[in-house]
Design an enzyme around this catalytic site. Structure first.
Site, PDB file in Angstrom:
ATOM      1  N   VAL A 149       0.933  -1.242   0.030  1.00  0.00           N
ATOM      2  CA  VAL A 149       0.023   0.344  -0.084  1.00  0.00           C
ATOM      3  C   VAL A 149       0.936   1.191   0.022  1.00  0.00           C
ATOM      4  O   VAL A 149       1.611   1.397   0.782  1.00  0.00           O
ATOM      5  CB  VAL A 149      -0.820   0.041   1.235  1.00  0.00           C
ATOM      6  CG1 VAL A 149      -2.010   1.169   1.214  1.00  0.00           C
ATOM      7  CG2 VAL A 149      -1.817  -1.394   1.450  1.00  0.00           C
ATOM      8  N   CYS A 150       0.757   2.288  -1.016  1.00  0.00           N
ATOM      9  CA  CYS A 150       1.528   3.218  -1.101  1.00  0.00           C
ATOM     10  C   CYS A 150       1.675   4.089  -0.029  1.00  0.00           C
ATOM     11  O   CYS A 150       2.776   4.714   0.115  1.00  0.00           O
ATOM     12  CB  CYS A 150       1.155   4.002  -2.317  1.00  0.00           C
ATOM     13  SG  CYS A 150       2.113   5.297  -2.912  1.00  0.00           S
TER      14      CYS A 150
END
Length: 278
Positions: A149-150
């Site tokens: 997840v960025c």
């Protein structure tokens, strides 16, 4: 002194493939000297999960969940991790590496470009600053991200508002041109976001989710008033003008340019070969 004029494109909500194709086309046209440096604002129709250039779909992404939510899916030409594009303002900046205002290193160029974002948040009345990792542990975290997840970890010069990360950006350099694009979240559906990735087990998923809460935030969680997409566009338009000390001139793509982008979208960014290749 007269300010340098950059081009500004607001392309509205487009398909995932079109969005990536237009960013690539702008990079290409700028490298050929056909267009000046350009800033673009856009949105997504349908809401989309974009993944980084190097991510492995099978290992990291739950495609069943992507389908269940009716999301678009596309691989970006830039690195980084998975981003859910829904209620947000997405921006891209296209500028030559040789531009006098652009430092040589990725990190410093990132800081210069992101100054526009920082000023945009200030125009919205939010206290924004750059986070620079100080401890060895924080630096190590950047090199070994814990999840797909960025928004999970602030990276170098990541923008922090009221102590939490708000804007995730990715950068690539091709043909002597810098392309930086990123997301400015207005609202975030955390449940949806966390259901799109694969985890070793539920415990890991829950832990990442808790960590995420402390680190990532959408603009409308930080303020009592509801900031609309148009307010955000106005603030960040002014923010980029101030932060980069340029004048932005609005531009509409010609029919020929539009056709070129549509072909690139179809032949590259809509293909399984591109999106699932790793």
């Amino acid at each position: 002194m007269e300010k340098e004029v950059w081009r500004f494109i607001d392309s509205g909500n487009c398909s995932p493939a079109f969005n990536m194709a237009l960013d690539e086309a702008l990079l290409e046209w700028h490298s050929e000297g056909k267009i000046p440096p350009t800033i673009r604002f856009y949105g997504w129709n349908p809401p989309t999960l974009s993944i980084g250039y190097f991510q492995k779909v099978e290992k990291e992404i739950d495609m069943e969940a992507v389908k269940k939510y009716g999301l678009g899916f596309v691989r970006r030409p830039t690195g980084g991790r998975g981003v859910l594009h829904d209620q947000e303002l997405t921006y891209s900046v296209i500028v030559s590496e040789l531009h006098p205002a652009m430092p040589q290193t990725v990190t410093e160029a990132y800081r210069v470009i992101s100054q526009g974002i920082l000023e945009g948040f200030r125009f919205l009345g939010l206290d924004a600053y750059f986070a620079v990792p100080k401890t060895e542990e924080e630096k190590a975290d950047l090199k070994n991200p814990r999840s797909a997840v960025c928004f999970d970890a602030p990276s170098w010069y990541e923008l922090v508002v009221e102590g939490r990360k708000v804007a995730g950006s990715a950068q690539t350099r091709q043909k002597g041109v810098i392309l930086q694009h990123g997301s400015i979240l207005l609202h975030l559906d955390e449940d949806m976001l966390f259901s799109l990735f694969k985890y070793p087990n539920e415990r890991v998923k829950e832990r990442l989710r808790q960590n995420f809460k402390n680190k990532a935030v959408a603009i409308n969680e930080l303020t009592d008033r509801n900031i609309t997409i148009n307010e955000a566009k106005e603030a960040f338009f002014r923010g980029f003008e101030k932060g980069l000390n340029v004048q932005l001139e609005r531009y509409e793509l010609t029919d020929d340019e539009l056709f070129y982008v549509q072909q690139l979208a179809k032949n590259k960014y809509e293909t399984d070969e591109w999106n699932f290749k790793r």
